[in-house]
Design a protein around this motif. Structure first.
Motif, short mmCIF file in Angstrom:
data_model
loop_
_atom_site.label_atom_id
_atom_site.label_comp_id
_atom_site.label_asym_id
_atom_site.label_seq_id
_atom_site.Cartn_x
_atom_site.Cartn_y
_atom_site.Cartn_z
N HIS A 80 0.87 -1.18 0.00
CA HIS A 80 0.00 0.00 0.00
C HIS A 80 0.90 1.23 0.00
O HIS A 80 1.92 1.25 0.70
CB HIS A 80 -0.90 0.01 1.24
N GLU A 131 -2.93 4.56 -10.00
CA GLU A 131 -3.30 5.21 -8.75
C GLU A 131 -2.19 5.06 -7.70
O GLU A 131 -1.89 5.98 -6.94
CB GLU A 131 -4.61 4.60 -8.25
N LEU A 135 -0.14 8.31 -6.00
CA LEU A 135 -0.24 8.55 -4.57
C LEU A 135 1.13 8.42 -3.91
O LEU A 135 1.49 9.23 -3.03
CB LEU A 135 -1.23 7.58 -3.94
N THR A 146 -3.71 13.89 2.13
CA THR A 146 -5.05 13.30 2.17
C THR A 146 -5.51 13.14 0.74
O THR A 146 -5.53 14.12 -0.02
CB THR A 146 -6.04 14.18 2.94
N ARG A 147 -5.84 11.94 0.38
CA ARG A 147 -6.26 11.66 -1.00
C ARG A 147 -7.11 10.40 -1.00
O ARG A 147 -6.76 9.40 -0.36
CB ARG A 147 -5.03 11.47 -1.89
N HIS A 148 -8.23 10.45 -1.66
CA HIS A 148 -9.14 9.31 -1.68
C HIS A 148 -9.31 8.82 -3.11
O HIS A 148 -9.80 9.55 -3.98
CB HIS A 148 -10.49 9.70 -1.07
N GLY A 149 -8.88 7.59 -3.35
CA GLY A 149 -8.96 7.02 -4.68
C GLY A 149 -9.89 5.82 -4.70
O GLY A 149 -10.49 5.45 -3.69
N THR A 150 -9.97 5.22 -5.85
CA THR A 150 -10.80 4.02 -6.00
C THR A 150 -10.20 2.83 -5.26
O THR A 150 -10.92 2.03 -4.65
CB THR A 150 -10.95 3.68 -7.49
N TYR A 152 -6.74 3.14 -3.50
CA TYR A 152 -5.80 3.52 -2.46
C TYR A 152 -6.12 4.92 -1.96
O TYR A 152 -6.36 5.83 -2.75
CB TYR A 152 -4.36 3.48 -2.99
N SER A 153 -6.10 5.06 -0.63
CA SER A 153 -6.39 6.35 -0.03
C SER A 153 -5.39 6.65 1.07
O SER A 153 -4.76 5.73 1.63
CB SER A 153 -7.81 6.37 0.54
N ALA A 154 -5.27 7.92 1.40
CA ALA A 154 -4.45 8.38 2.51
C ALA A 154 -5.23 9.44 3.26
O ALA A 154 -5.89 10.28 2.65
CB ALA A 154 -3.12 8.95 2.01
N ASP A 155 -5.20 9.38 4.58
CA ASP A 155 -5.91 10.35 5.40
C ASP A 155 -4.92 10.98 6.38
O ASP A 155 -4.52 10.36 7.36
CB ASP A 155 -7.04 9.65 6.16
#
Length: 300
Positions: A80, A131, A135, A146-150, A152-155
């Protein structure tokens, strides 16, 4: 054009029973970089000793001083971007800024289902790779993301103090298809190929050169689309998967001829496998060391 010679040391030896010695010897021989595969297991080595890539590279960083270090290649199969970014930032610090991240879309080998998931379709693999790389790039260049993908995301993911290498450690993107080549053009400091896999068993060296030339032309098109100069990217050939397979290590003259033909295509780095007895990467260690110490001088 200057051509560099590097090696890939598979993580098949216990650290205190040959592992550390190999990395130190690679530095003594003058290799530009030492890479390793980032897999949970791989092909014919599945039931043999196999250690983790990032701990191995961390140990190698403490055992060497000049040798660049990296993966050939990391993929989204079992990683990840958030956790990988933290580990890479740490490795870059421990090594004093000697890390290159080789990164690719991955394949359908053992890694693809090791976490219990179904193997991804080629379309999903390409979507995830795009993606993942975007990221990871952001995570390694910004302190908080902070990034929200289909996929992978990061908060509020933090990577402080960031990489020793600025703005981040370099990416060497492995790709041959159009989407991957566009990622290499946009995010890569280098591009990696193993040649055309369809030619590995039944192709000829001439066909392989033509196929690789075509890959480089497509990379040039991808660069032109975003206004980037193709010459800005290093071009890395991981050997052992062209029609010549591992026979390029049978003699110094044979390797010099092979490397010279690929340098003419524009490659800036050739990577050869560290010899492993009783495997596809078996090679005469004396010839291997002769190639390591004499080949680049012959190429000029």
């Amino acid at each position: 054009m200057t051509l560099r010679l590097s090696t890939v040391i598979l993580p098949v030896d216990r650290w205190h029973e040959g592992g550390r010695a190999a990395w130190q010897r690679a530095e003594e021989l003058g290799f530009h970089a030492g890479y390793t595969y980032d897999h949970l297991s791989w092909r014919s080595f599945r039931d043999r000793t196999w250690f983790g890539a990032l701990p191995t590279l961390t140990a190698a960083a403490t055992a060497t001083e000049r040798l660049r270090l990296g993966t050939l290649v990391t993929s989204p199969n079992f990683r990840h971007p958030v956790t990988l970014a933290k580990e890479l930032m740490s490795l870059d610090d421990i090594s004093g800024g000697r890390v290159t991240l080789g990164i690719g879309a991955g394949g359908n080998g053992f890694d693809a289902t090791a976490l219990g998931q179904e193997a991804w379709t080629p379309r999903e693999r390409a979507d995830r790779f795009a993606e993942f790389v975007a990221l990871l790039d952001q995570l390694l260049t910004e302190e908080a993301v902070t990034r929200h993908g289909t996929f992978y995301s990061a908060d509020e993911a933090r990577n402080i103090p960031g990489c020793v290498q600025r703005p981040r450690l370099p990416f060497a993107v492995a790709a041959t298809g159009p989407r991957g080549l566009r990622l290499a053009a946009r995010h890569g400091q280098a591009w990696v190929t193993t040649g055309d896999p369809k030619l590995y068993e039944d192709g000829t060296p001439e066909q392989s050169l033509a196929a690789i030339r075509g890959q480089i032309e497509k990379l040039g098109t991808a660069c032109a689309e975003i206004g980037r100069d193709l010459t800005e990217l290093d071009k890395i050939l991981l050997t052992g998967f062209t029609p010549e397979q591992n026979t390029v290590l049978r003699s110094l003259d044979g390797f010099v001829d092979f490397a010279g033909r690929h340098r003419e295509l524009g490659f800036t780095e050739i990577v050869i496998h560290w010899p492993i007895p009783d495997s596809d990467f078996a090679a005469d260690e004396t010839v291997f060391e002769k190639i390591a110490t004499e080949a680049m001088a012959q190429l000029g």
